[in-house]
Write an enzyme that holds these catalytic residues in place. Structure first.
Site, PDB file in Angstrom:
ATOM      1  N   HIS A 133     -10.126  37.741 -11.060  1.00  0.00           N
ATOM      2  CA  HIS A 133     -10.163  38.441 -12.541  1.00  0.00           C
ATOM      3  C   HIS A 133     -11.288  39.315 -12.743  1.00  0.00           C
ATOM      4  O   HIS A 133     -11.323  40.178 -13.501  1.00  0.00           O
ATOM      5  CB  HIS A 133      -9.761  37.432 -13.585  1.00  0.00           C
ATOM      6  CG  HIS A 133     -10.545  36.610 -13.881  1.00  0.00           C
ATOM      7  ND1 HIS A 133     -10.993  35.552 -13.688  1.00  0.00           N
ATOM      8  CD2 HIS A 133     -11.970  37.032 -14.883  1.00  0.00           C
ATOM      9  CE1 HIS A 133     -12.003  34.944 -14.385  1.00  0.00           C
ATOM     10  NE2 HIS A 133     -12.689  35.803 -15.018  1.00  0.00           N
ATOM     11  N   ASP A 166      -7.692  32.310  -8.170  1.00  0.00           N
ATOM     12  CA  ASP A 166      -8.619  33.110  -8.825  1.00  0.00           C
ATOM     13  C   ASP A 166      -9.798  33.444  -8.128  1.00  0.00           C
ATOM     14  O   ASP A 166     -11.029  33.298  -8.640  1.00  0.00           O
ATOM     15  CB  ASP A 166      -8.879  32.797 -10.358  1.00  0.00           C
ATOM     16  CG  ASP A 166      -9.532  33.721 -11.175  1.00  0.00           C
ATOM     17  OD1 ASP A 166      -9.286  34.917 -10.693  1.00  0.00           O
ATOM     18  OD2 ASP A 166     -10.056  33.436 -12.189  1.00  0.00           O
ATOM     19  N   LEU A 174       2.793  19.798   2.299  1.00  0.00           N
ATOM     20  CA  LEU A 174       3.121  18.321   2.810  1.00  0.00           C
ATOM     21  C   LEU A 174       4.682  18.239   2.926  1.00  0.00           C
ATOM     22  O   LEU A 174       5.133  17.364   3.621  1.00  0.00           O
ATOM     23  CB  LEU A 174       2.673  17.394   1.735  1.00  0.00           C
ATOM     24  CG  LEU A 174       2.745  16.068   1.807  1.00  0.00           C
ATOM     25  CD1 LEU A 174       2.160  15.479   3.140  1.00  0.00           C
ATOM     26  CD2 LEU A 174       2.116  15.354   0.643  1.00  0.00           C
ATOM     27  N   GLY A 175       5.304  18.683   1.875  1.00  0.00           N
ATOM     28  CA  GLY A 175       6.976  18.849   1.996  1.00  0.00           C
ATOM     29  C   GLY A 175       7.491  17.761   1.069  1.00  0.00           C
ATOM     30  O   GLY A 175       8.530  17.149   1.442  1.00  0.00           O
ATOM     31  N   VAL A 176       6.884  17.529  -0.151  1.00  0.00           N
ATOM     32  CA  VAL A 176       7.346  16.298  -0.905  1.00  0.00           C
ATOM     33  C   VAL A 176       7.587  16.821  -2.435  1.00  0.00           C
ATOM     34  O   VAL A 176       6.795  17.907  -2.812  1.00  0.00           O
ATOM     35  CB  VAL A 176       6.771  14.960  -1.021  1.00  0.00           C
ATOM     36  CG1 VAL A 176       6.693  14.407   0.368  1.00  0.00           C
ATOM     37  CG2 VAL A 176       5.363  15.230  -1.476  1.00  0.00           C
ATOM     38  N   GLY A 201     -18.594  36.451 -18.971  1.00  0.00           N
ATOM     39  CA  GLY A 201     -19.713  37.188 -18.081  1.00  0.00           C
ATOM     40  C   GLY A 201     -20.083  36.101 -17.174  1.00  0.00           C
ATOM     41  O   GLY A 201     -20.882  36.225 -16.074  1.00  0.00           O
ATOM     42  N   ASN A 202     -19.859  34.530 -17.416  1.00  0.00           N
ATOM     43  CA  ASN A 202     -20.321  33.302 -16.170  1.00  0.00           C
ATOM     44  C   ASN A 202     -19.321  33.486 -15.141  1.00  0.00           C
ATOM     45  O   ASN A 202     -19.410  32.872 -14.269  1.00  0.00           O
ATOM     46  CB  ASN A 202     -20.220  32.169 -17.073  1.00  0.00           C
ATOM     47  CG  ASN A 202     -21.509  31.844 -17.646  1.00  0.00           C
ATOM     48  OD1 ASN A 202     -21.638  31.827 -18.690  1.00  0.00           O
ATOM     49  ND2 ASN A 202     -22.500  31.438 -16.844  1.00  0.00           N
ATOM     50  N   SER A 203     -17.964  34.183 -15.608  1.00  0.00           N
ATOM     51  CA  SER A 203     -16.813  34.030 -14.645  1.00  0.00           C
ATOM     52  C   SER A 203     -17.432  34.440 -13.183  1.00  0.00           C
ATOM     53  O   SER A 203     -17.986  35.717 -12.960  1.00  0.00           O
ATOM     54  CB  SER A 203     -15.738  34.809 -14.786  1.00  0.00           C
ATOM     55  OG  SER A 203     -15.185  34.617 -15.972  1.00  0.00           O
ATOM     56  N   ILE A 218       7.578  15.661  -6.376  1.00  0.00           N
ATOM     57  CA  ILE A 218       7.050  14.302  -7.044  1.00  0.00           C
ATOM     58  C   ILE A 218       7.973  14.236  -8.328  1.00  0.00           C
ATOM     59  O   ILE A 218       8.311  15.203  -9.210  1.00  0.00           O
ATOM     60  CB  ILE A 218       5.478  14.523  -7.377  1.00  0.00           C
ATOM     61  CG1 ILE A 218       4.794  14.710  -6.093  1.00  0.00           C
ATOM     62  CG2 ILE A 218       5.088  13.510  -8.461  1.00  0.00           C
ATOM     63  CD1 ILE A 218       5.107  13.652  -5.238  1.00  0.00           C
TER      64      ILE A 218
END
Length: 461
Positions: free
Chosen positions: A119, A149, A278-280, A221-223, A282
């Site tokens: 972003h 991101d 993984l294919g599960v 600004g920290n992003s 939950i």
């Protein structure tokens, strides 16, 4: 002699008198002020002298010195054209406008590769980077991944740049001291300290995220800046804050370094992010089914179903198994699992510890390539067909419809095979995504779908 004693007594009395005046009028003593209003008297809770002593003996200076030189100020210029006034709109005039956004980035190699947030650079027509020594460079976008991101940019320079090495975010501990380094409000080289408040935080509600939460002050600004431990190891990329005001109120979140590192490596090697499956599915805790069947309080993740032809199915994981650990990483909530899998790619083998019928065992599982896509244009999710489907329907290509939007529920399309759109044959899920992206929603479109008996049916949409 009497005269001397008299002078001595006068001196002593004078000294006592002077001392009394000083004590009364000049020396500041302790005062107890009794509050007469209704203001509550707040008391610090859970005060532990030993914890305070540990904080005082923690040295942040080396980590800060190492980090500030590797964190850069990223400037994003977005140029667009459009009307800037009612007159422009009326007469159809378009004027060029430039918007400037800023953020942070972390140099991760001496030759100028820099990791930041998607972003921060999204929509940029021009990118520039300013180092801690005030040198400015033009940057080029290498690649980005909106889902995590994370973005990778590059500057060209003949000199070696200071950089940070990726740390192992899986072994970061809750309560561990960390530093957040970035450029909030365009204040360059700002360092704030805090602790890791939690791990595997999901802000989306879809269990697709796994942030490190910290109470180190992070602001706009920290992003894209660095979250480092006291050794100066990069354990996260600062990404988000939760705030009603838009500024820091005590919660900040960072993409774990293991995820960021994997995204960067994928962008360099493949040009996109390779996601291991993984294919599960939950079972959602707190659901009516989980509560009714006493599954709400289990420690671990209850496997609700196993996807056919997935690594989990081939390894023997079954419905009803409870996932306890993955590669010795304790799994408590779904974000623990997705966060760890986001640092892996197809072909990686992970050790999954499950509980089944009162006993536990560890099963090696080879992650498979993500083969399902959401086709928003068609209101459905599809995946590649299995060998079983190919034999059943006697086809070589096509995709299975795994989920549909609510407005298509009455069509009963789930489980059926989509083989064509507008006369174009579909061989796999990637082709389905590409073809679906080209359709015009304002025109009549035709889908060819096989029913349960393998008969082709036409659907207009």
């Amino acid at each position: 002699m009497k005269k001397f004693i008299g002078l001595l007594m006068v001196s002593v009395l004078g000294g006592l008198f002077t001392l009394g005046i000083y004590k009364t009028f000049f020396e500041k003593g302790e005062f107890v002020v009794e509050h007469k209003d209704n203001t509550p008297n707040f008391v610090t809770a859970s005060y532990h002298p030993s914890a305070l002593a540990a904080a005082e003996t923690t040295d942040f200076t080396d980590a800060a010195e190492k980090t500030v030189h590797a964190v850069v100020h990223v400037t994003n210029k977005i140029t667009s054209r459009g009307p800037s006034s009612i007159q422009d709109l009326f007469f159809g005039n378009a004027r060029e406008r430039t918007q400037v956004g800023t953020g942070s980035g972390v140099i991760i190699s001496p030759d100028g590769y820099i990791v930041t947030n998607n972003h921060v650079i999204d929509g940029a027509s021009e990118l520039s980077v300013t180092l801690n020594n005030n040198k400015t460079y033009t940057a080029e976008l290498v690649g980005s991944d909106p889902s995590t991101d994370i973005a990778l940019i590059k500057v060209d320079t003949e000199e070696e740049l200071p950089y940070l090495a990726f740390g192992d975010s899986d072994h970061a501990k809750v309560g561990e001291w960390v530093l957040a380094v970035g450029n909030p409000f365009n204040l360059t080289s700002t360092v704030t300290a805090g602790i890791i408040s939690a791990k595997s935080r999901d802000l989306s509600g879809s269990n697709s995220q796994s942030f490190i939460q910290t109470d180190a002050a992070v602001n706009p600004g920290n992003s894209g800046g660095a979250l480092v431990n006291t050794n100066g190891d990069l354990i996260g990329i600062n990404t988000a804050i939760t705030s009603r005001t838009g500024t820091y109120i005590g919660y900040a979140f960072a993409v774990p370094s293991n995820i960021a590192k994997k995204v960067v490596e994928d962008l360099l090697e493949f040009g996109n992010v390779q996601k291991g499956l993984l294919g599960v599915s939950i079972l959602t805790k707190n659901s009516a089914y989980a509560i009714e069947n006493g599954l709400n309080d289990i420690e671990g993740l209850y496997v609700n179903s196993v996807e056919e032809d997935s690594g989990a199915e081939k390894a023997g994981i079954q419905q009803g198994d409870i996932i306890k650990n993955v590669d010795n990483i304790k799994i408590v909530k779904f974000a623990d699992l997705t966060g760890y899998l986001n640092s892996k790619r197809p072909g990686n083998v992970i050790q999954v510890t499950i509980a089944r019928e009162g006993s536990t065992k560890t099963i090696p599982v080879t992650l498979t390539k993500m083969n399902s896509f959401t086709l928003n244009e068609l209101g459905m999710q599809v995946k590649n067909i299995s060998d079983k489907d190919r034999k059943k329907y006697k086809i070589k290509g096509g995709v299975k419809i795994t989920r549909t939007a609510p407005y298509l529920n009455n069509a009963n399309l789930e489980g059926r095979i989509l083989v064509g759109i507008n006369g174009k044959e579909i061989r796999n899920a990637e082709e389905a995504k590409q073809i679906a992206a080209t359709i015009n929603p304002n025109e009549r479109n035709v889908m060819i779908i096989l029913n349960e008996n393998g008969e082709a049916e036409r659907y207009l949409f």
